[in-house]
Design a protein around this motif. Structure first.
Motif, PDB file in Angstrom:
ATOM      1  N   ASP A 348     -12.132   7.031 -94.143  1.00 33.26           N
ATOM      2  CA  ASP A 348     -13.323   7.281 -93.710  1.00 33.26           C
ATOM      3  C   ASP A 348     -13.719   6.312 -92.683  1.00 33.26           C
ATOM      4  N   ARG A 406     -17.660   4.085-103.127  1.00 38.02           N
ATOM      5  CA  ARG A 406     -16.706   5.171-103.212  1.00 38.02           C
ATOM      6  C   ARG A 406     -16.242   5.419-104.479  1.00 38.02           C
ATOM      7  N   ARG A 409     -16.612   8.250-107.027  1.00 38.55           N
ATOM      8  CA  ARG A 409     -15.653   9.640-107.262  1.00 38.55           C
ATOM      9  C   ARG A 409     -15.009   9.813-108.534  1.00 38.55           C
TER      10      ARG A 409
END
Ligand SMILES: [Zn+2]
Length: 489
Positions: A348, A406, A409
């Motif tokens: 990303d 992150r 997730r």
């Protein structure tokens, strides 16, 4: 002793070169002259103190004064472990430790000159820990690192260290780079930055992930001149158990709190396939023995099952990365209680930049493995550490906290924050009797080291708060000292 390690070494090197060329009589004279000079400089500086030795003629650095006690009134605590916040609580910090935590009022003697922070129910949590960081390389472009003056690069690293602390990362485990000086300057209060658990130079075989020589720099004769990154202290290229042992001991001598070895292929290095296994079991074991004798451990860079398995067989206690792992190898980590220092690598906008197309291709393979790696880490309840491993980019470095977010997730915000605080704190303690910061890190409890963040909001409900530390971390404290306080008065 300090004398000999500075001026002494320099002179003995000169003497060493002379010794090779000269005859026996001249050898003796050279040695005598060198020794006399060393003794003279020792005598001169012994009277002047350690700081003066670093900067002759200047006043010694002011030793950081024991910080003023701080009382946090009315906080809700995320203690680094629990999934929920405490009831409203008061916390007293004295010196560099958390002295008292109480739901009742804490009274302090009027003479104590206590700084009172009225937190109004905001959240107090442990400072964040990044278990895979490169203080020297995180924010500086790779080509600059390979070509610019090292002293200039150190100044950039010092500026980045300050930024790291101001992002709420109060501790980092440095997995390679010349950071002993930076660490010392921070610890002495000369510079501002996080606690650093240094590895020193990462140790790599020829053509391994730490061999950053230009293509024209081979062949190297055994015992020949060192390459630029070795002289700078970024890498140590070593082939054979004896060389690995020597380089490992050199890092320990300089103050490494753990040893980092390259045990398999990597992304940013041009001369090794990602599938390659690096070193042999006896070579890795040589480093493990050197570290173990010093009370500490070896951690290895490795992605593939084969590289991980060989390292585990050689006695390493921690694996860095491991995104290409398979199920039996994950089980092997669990069965042996090996730490897995895993990074949520993803393609990303916060991925580290890679200029080389070969590296870009390798990165895609690793990104594809991230999902499976976290699935296996959870399935086998492997001791998992959080790290970012940001390289070569100031903008991405500024997003260190965003990379932590992150993790939702795979984990709840509480689980992700536990990993970046209490769990990582446990990994830091693996340095044993050479731990540079003995004491508990990553937790809010009585007796723990006072590395604390006051958050404007509840990160257990909204982990995105850590993405914007300027706005949301109102107090940043490290070792009992406040580096930021923007609590509205
Ligand atoms: Zn790294």
């Amino acid at each position: 002793m300090i004398c000999f390690s500075k001026q002494g070494v320099k002179i003995m090197k000169v003497a060493g070169r002379k010794l090779m060329a000269d005859d026996a009589g001249r050898k003796f004279r050279t040695l005598m002259v060198a020794s006399a000079f060393v003794v003279a400089s020792c005598q001169a500086s012994l009277a002047q103190g350690d700081a003066d030795l670093e900067a002759p003629g200047l006043a010694p650095f002011a030793t950081p004064a024991s910080p003023q006690p701080t009382l946090f009134q009315n906080v809700r605590i995320f203690d680094g472990r629990s999934a929920s916040l405490s009831a409203p609580t008061n916390v007293l910090v004295r010196g560099n430790t958390i002295a008292r935590i109480s739901s009742g009022p804490i009274t302090v003697e009027a003479s104590a000159n206590v700084r009172v922070i009225a937190a109004n129910g905001r959240v107090l949590m442990p400072g964040l820990i990044d278990a895979h960081w490169h203080a020297f390389m995180a924010a500086t472009p790779q080509m600059l690192l390979m070509t610019a003056d090292t002293n200039y690069l150190q100044l950039l690293a010092a500026r980045q260290a300050q930024a790291t602390l101001m992002r709420g990362f109060t501790t980092i485990r440095d997995l390679g780079g010349p950071v002993f000086g930076l660490k010392r300057a921070i610890d002495e209060g000369v510079m501002t930055g996080p606690r650093i658990y240094p590895s020193g130079a990462f140790i790599s075989q020829t053509s391994g992930h730490g061999d950053f020589r230009f293509s024209f720099e081979v062949p190297r004769v055994t015992g020949g001149p060192l390459s630029h990154s070795e002289v700078a202290g970024v890498a140590a290229i070593a082939d054979s158990p004896d060389e690995v042992r020597l380089r490992a001991r050199e890092q320990l001598r300089q103050g490494a709190s753990q040893i980092k070895l390259m045990a398999g292929g990597g992304i940013a290095s041009p001369y090794n396939p990602i599938e390659s296994t690096q070193y042999t079991e006896p070579e890795i074991r040589a480093a493990v023995e050197a570290a173990d004798n010093w009370g500490t451990y070896v951690t290895v860079h490795a992605y593939t099952p084969r590289a991980i398995q060989q390292a585990v067989a050689a006695g390493v206690k921690c694996i860095e990365h491991g995104q290409l792992i398979d199920e039996p190898t994950a089980k092997l980590l669990a069965d042996n209680g090996i730490w897995w220092s895993l990074q949520p690598f993803m393609d990303d906008e916060n991925a580290s930049p890679l200029v080389n197309p070969v590296s870009q291709k390798k990165a895609q393979e690793v990104f594809a493995g991230t999902e499976n790696a976290y699935r296996l880490a959870k399935k086998y309840k492997i001791k998992t550490a959080f790290g970012t491993d940001i390289l070569f980019d100031a903008r991405v470095a500024s997003r260190q906290g965003a990379i932590l977010t992150r993790m939702v997730r795979w984990y709840t915000p509480a689980e992700a924050l536990k990993m970046a605080t209490a769990d990582n704190g446990e990994l830091m303690a693996l340095s044993g009797f050479i731990n540079p910061y003995p004491g508990k890190l990553g937790v809010v409890e009585e007796g723990a080291l006072a590395d604390l963040l006051l958050v404007d909001g509840n990160p257990l409900e909204n982990i995105k708060l850590v993405e914007d530390p300027d706005e949301n971390f109102l107090v940043i404290m490290k070792d009992g000292t406040i580096y930021k306080d923007t609590v509205p008065k």
